[in-house]
Scaffold this motif. Structure first.
Motif, mmCIF file in Angstrom:
data_model
loop_
_atom_site.group_PDB
_atom_site.id
_atom_site.type_symbol
_atom_site.label_atom_id
_atom_site.label_comp_id
_atom_site.label_asym_id
_atom_site.label_seq_id
_atom_site.Cartn_x
_atom_site.Cartn_y
_atom_site.Cartn_z
ATOM 1 N N ASN A 1 0.752 -1.265 0.115
ATOM 2 C CA ASN A 1 -0.106 -0.222 0.118
ATOM 3 C C ASN A 1 0.678 1.477 -0.149
ATOM 4 N N GLU A 2 2.002 1.182 -1.008
ATOM 5 C CA GLU A 2 2.720 2.502 -0.711
ATOM 6 C C GLU A 2 2.378 3.336 -2.163
ATOM 7 N N ILE A 3 1.532 2.883 -2.849
ATOM 8 C CA ILE A 3 0.830 3.650 -3.692
ATOM 9 C C ILE A 3 -0.753 3.531 -3.727
ATOM 10 N N ASN A 4 -1.174 4.816 -3.095
ATOM 11 C CA ASN A 4 -2.646 4.787 -3.014
ATOM 12 C C ASN A 4 -3.141 5.536 -4.299
ATOM 13 N N GLY A 5 -4.614 5.604 -4.211
ATOM 14 C CA GLY A 5 -5.405 6.436 -5.492
ATOM 15 C C GLY A 5 -4.755 7.641 -6.138
ATOM 16 N N LYS A 6 -4.291 8.590 -5.016
ATOM 17 C CA LYS A 6 -3.782 9.947 -5.560
ATOM 18 C C LYS A 6 -2.137 9.868 -6.085
ATOM 19 N N ASP A 7 -1.572 8.712 -5.371
ATOM 20 C CA ASP A 7 -0.365 8.591 -6.118
ATOM 21 C C ASP A 7 -0.544 7.846 -7.530
ATOM 22 N N ALA A 8 -1.282 6.878 -7.611
ATOM 23 C CA ALA A 8 -1.597 6.296 -8.957
ATOM 24 C C ALA A 8 -2.008 7.583 -10.115
ATOM 25 N N GLN A 9 -2.566 8.361 -9.421
ATOM 26 C CA GLN A 9 -3.163 9.604 -10.453
ATOM 27 C C GLN A 9 -1.775 10.420 -10.868
ATOM 28 N N ASN A 10 -0.964 10.636 -9.769
ATOM 29 C CA ASN A 10 -0.049 11.640 -9.842
ATOM 30 C C ASN A 10 1.062 10.730 -10.856
ATOM 31 N N LEU A 11 1.198 9.407 -10.982
ATOM 32 C CA LEU A 11 1.952 8.618 -11.615
ATOM 33 C C LEU A 11 1.622 8.951 -13.076
ATOM 34 N N LEU A 12 0.137 8.652 -13.395
ATOM 35 C CA LEU A 12 -0.099 8.761 -14.925
ATOM 36 C C LEU A 12 0.093 10.535 -15.252
ATOM 37 N N ASN A 13 -0.175 11.401 -14.329
ATOM 38 C CA ASN A 13 -0.076 12.641 -14.698
ATOM 39 C C ASN A 13 1.456 13.166 -15.030
ATOM 40 N N ASN A 14 2.388 12.156 -14.345
ATOM 41 C CA ASN A 14 3.820 12.330 -14.928
ATOM 42 C C ASN A 14 4.202 11.725 -15.810
ATOM 43 N N GLY A 15 3.458 10.998 -16.623
ATOM 44 C CA GLY A 15 3.786 10.282 -17.858
ATOM 45 C C GLY A 15 4.229 8.537 -17.571
ATOM 46 N N VAL A 16 3.979 8.353 -16.492
ATOM 47 C CA VAL A 16 4.228 6.674 -16.193
ATOM 48 C C VAL A 16 3.173 5.882 -16.752
ATOM 49 N N TYR A 17 3.847 4.903 -17.744
ATOM 50 C CA TYR A 17 2.865 3.938 -18.306
ATOM 51 C C TYR A 17 3.224 2.548 -18.097
ATOM 52 N N VAL A 18 4.213 2.257 -17.429
ATOM 53 C CA VAL A 18 4.801 1.082 -16.862
ATOM 54 C C VAL A 18 4.971 0.832 -15.256
ATOM 55 N N VAL A 19 4.180 0.033 -14.600
ATOM 56 C CA VAL A 19 4.190 -0.207 -13.305
ATOM 57 C C VAL A 19 4.587 -1.670 -13.142
ATOM 58 N N SER A 20 5.736 -1.888 -12.633
ATOM 59 C CA SER A 20 6.277 -3.321 -12.437
ATOM 60 C C SER A 20 6.518 -3.516 -10.967
ATOM 61 N N GLU A 21 5.855 -4.377 -10.039
ATOM 62 C CA GLU A 21 5.618 -4.204 -8.617
ATOM 63 C C GLU A 21 6.745 -5.330 -8.020
ATOM 64 N N GLY A 22 7.917 -4.750 -7.757
ATOM 65 C CA GLY A 22 8.728 -5.718 -6.829
ATOM 66 C C GLY A 22 8.216 -5.996 -5.547
ATOM 67 N N ALA A 23 7.593 -5.035 -4.692
ATOM 68 C CA ALA A 23 6.940 -5.319 -3.500
ATOM 69 C C ALA A 23 5.686 -6.109 -3.742
ATOM 70 N N ASN A 24 5.302 -6.484 -2.547
ATOM 71 C CA ASN A 24 3.971 -7.423 -2.497
ATOM 72 C C ASN A 24 2.870 -6.314 -2.335
ATOM 73 N N MET A 25 1.822 -6.364 -3.074
ATOM 74 C CA MET A 25 0.533 -5.477 -2.910
ATOM 75 C C MET A 25 0.978 -4.017 -2.783
ATOM 76 N N PRO A 26 1.903 -3.556 -3.273
ATOM 77 C CA PRO A 26 2.390 -2.154 -3.088
ATOM 78 C C PRO A 26 1.135 -1.006 -3.396
ATOM 79 N N THR A 27 0.018 -1.376 -4.175
ATOM 80 C CA THR A 27 -0.891 -0.526 -4.853
ATOM 81 C C THR A 27 -2.427 -0.849 -4.062
ATOM 82 N N THR A 28 -2.738 0.154 -3.612
ATOM 83 C CA THR A 28 -4.273 0.032 -3.166
ATOM 84 C C THR A 28 -5.136 -0.611 -4.359
#
Ligand code: NDP
Length: 453
Positions: free
Chosen positions: A330-357
């Motif tokens: 849970n180190e990426i919440n909804g707001k973080d996910a949106q920030n990533l998209l706004n900053n141009g990120v289009y690849v997310v590969s999770e090294g951690a376990n369940m880092p995204t809400t």
């Protein structure tokens, strides 16, 4: 959400209260599996889902130890033996003050599907303790590990349950745990993975999770005829997974610009090159210092301390192409996910376990980015653990190239499984469904074959 999922989640929450991470992990998986159950009534009839969410065995125990002042300390130890349908329980040990039953059940549950995806015969388990190795002397860590293993040894074995490392458990801890197991059992077997190279460890095991997460990103990019060459990457954490993620990003021509620990993060616009990475390895693995020191050493970097009053993580708010969350859940919440998209990120590969809400996952899926969930993207670690078990059984050691090739091949195969199952169940490009369904089918069929046990 279908009625089946709703009812199942209501019952799960009533039966397992105060375990929000476990609820979250199950909800994500059963939502994908709703697609499977429509086509496979035999799984419904055999109550496979109801069985798969119930651990086969949960072990909780007292871990008393003496600190350097001669004072008694008491921690709690756990091992969750979740599912052994396709092989011995396998999964790491986490030593971190946040550890509790719910967190370990979520990790053990994820592990079942992840291990199935690796193509190797491993069931799912997870364990650990609320012990915090930070700030402890080597002797304190040793005494804790010996006490922990004095109970755990009776529940594990090379054909029963084979633990490994996770947060707070690296080569030093595995060494102390293995030494105590060997003394108590009077046998030298491959009961733990992540061992030292001189005593049964595998080459590439330390590198495997990070390398694997980057191989997975490269596979996802290849579906759009792209590579990592020239891509800017955000990486969180600065432990085992983060370090080798940065190393493989460099190998493939990308540029990593961030790293973090629980106190804050660094942003190095010039990129973390090999020399800087060596500094991080020494800082974290030998001196056991804080990431802040990176910015003191390299003037191109800016350090930002963690601010718990913020409802987002500024690390995810920089211009980039790819993100590799490699710290914790849970180190990426909804707001973080949106920030990533706004900053141009289009690849997310999770090294951690369940880092995204769940909210963050939905944002990635709705946008249709290349989103590789942890149970697929970080499976390289446990895959090479599986290869370590094979080498131990054969009493052989494979070369670095051989293990790395096998790892690369396994990550490609996991990617292919995800793509095929996402397609087959009508959700092309959805790696979440692909991983959940691909991992589930093998375990579910094995459970059907083995009857009601
Ligand atoms: P390490 O202990 O080596 O490193 C963990 C890193 O994440 C540290 O930088 C740590 O900072 C940071 N971190 C941990 N907890 C928190 C938190 N609550 N908030 C902020 N930062 C935090 O662990 P690993 O690199 O092995 O594991 C990282 C992730 O990868 C975990 O989710 C783990 O489950 C997953 N994983 C690991 C595998 C492996 O092979 N090791 C395999 C598959 C998944 P600090 O030092 O300040 O705590």
């Amino acid at each position: 959400m279908s009625d089946f999922v709703k009812d199942l989640m209501a019952e799960l929450k009533a039966k397992n209260p105060a375990e929000p991470e476990f609820h979250q992990a199950v909800e994500e998986v059963v939502e994908s599996l709703a697609l499977v159950l429509e086509r496979h009534p035999e799984y419904r009839a055999a109550k496979i889902i109801e069985r798969i969410v119930e651990p086969e065995r949960v072990i909780m125990f007292r871990v008393p130890w003496l600190d350097d002042q001669g004072e008694v300390q008491v921690n709690r130890g756990f091992r969750i033996e979740m599912n052994s349908a396709i092989g011995p329980y396998k999964g790491g040990l986490r030593f971190h003050p946040s550890v509790n039953l719910g967190i370990l059940k979520f990790l053990a549950f994820e592990q079942v599907f992840k291990n199935s995806l690796t193509t190797l015969p491993m069931g799912g388990g997870k364990g650990g303790s609320d012990f915090d190795p930070k700030g402890k002397s080597d002797n304190e860590v040793m005494r804790f590990c010996q006490s922990f293993m004095s109970e755990l040894f009776r529940h594990i074995g090379p054909n029963t349950d084979v633990p490994a490392g996770d947060i707070g458990v690296g080569g030093r801890e595995i060494g102390f745990l293995f030494g105590q197991y060997k003394k108590l059992r009077n046998e030298f077997t491959g009961v733990l993975t992540g061992k030292g190279l001189n005593w049964g460890g595998s080459l590439i095991r330390p590198e495997a999770t990070g390398y694997g997460a980057v191989y997975f990103a490269a596979e996802m990019l290849s579906t759009r005829n792209e590579t990592l060459e020239g891509k800017t990457c955000l990486v969180s954490g600065s432990g085992n997974v983060a370090q080798y993620t940065v190393e493989k990003i460099l190998d493939l021509g990308g540029k990593a610009v961030t790293l973090s620990d629980s106190s804050g993060y660094i942003y190095d616009e010039a990129g973390i090159d090999r020399e800087k990475l060596e500094f991080v390895k020494e800082l974290k693995n030998v001196r056991r210092g804080r990431i802040k020191e990176y910015a003191e050493e390299f003037k191109s970097a800016v350090y930002t301390p963690a601010d718990p009053s913020l409802d987002y993580n500024p690390l995810w708010n920089h211009k980039a192409d790819c993100a590799f969350p490699s710290a914790t859940q849970n180190e990426i919440n909804g707001k973080d996910a949106q920030n990533l998209l706004n900053n141009g990120v289009y690849v997310v590969s999770e090294g951690a376990n369940m880092p995204t809400t769940l909210e963050g996952v939905k944002i990635f899926l709705d946008k249709g980015i290349l989103y590789g969930p942890g149970k697929a993207a970080n499976a390289g670690g446990v895959a090479v653990s599986g290869l370590e078990m094979s080498q131990n059984s054969l009493r052989l050691s494979w070369t670095r190239e051989e293990v790395d090739n096998r790892l690369h091949h396994i990550m490609k195969s996991i990617h292919k499984t995800c793509v095929e199952h996402a397609d087959r169940f009508g959700t092309p490009g959805n790696y979440v469904n692909g991983a959940n369904i691909g991992g589930f089918l093998k375990v579910a069929d094995a459970m059907l074959d083995q009857g009601l046990v």
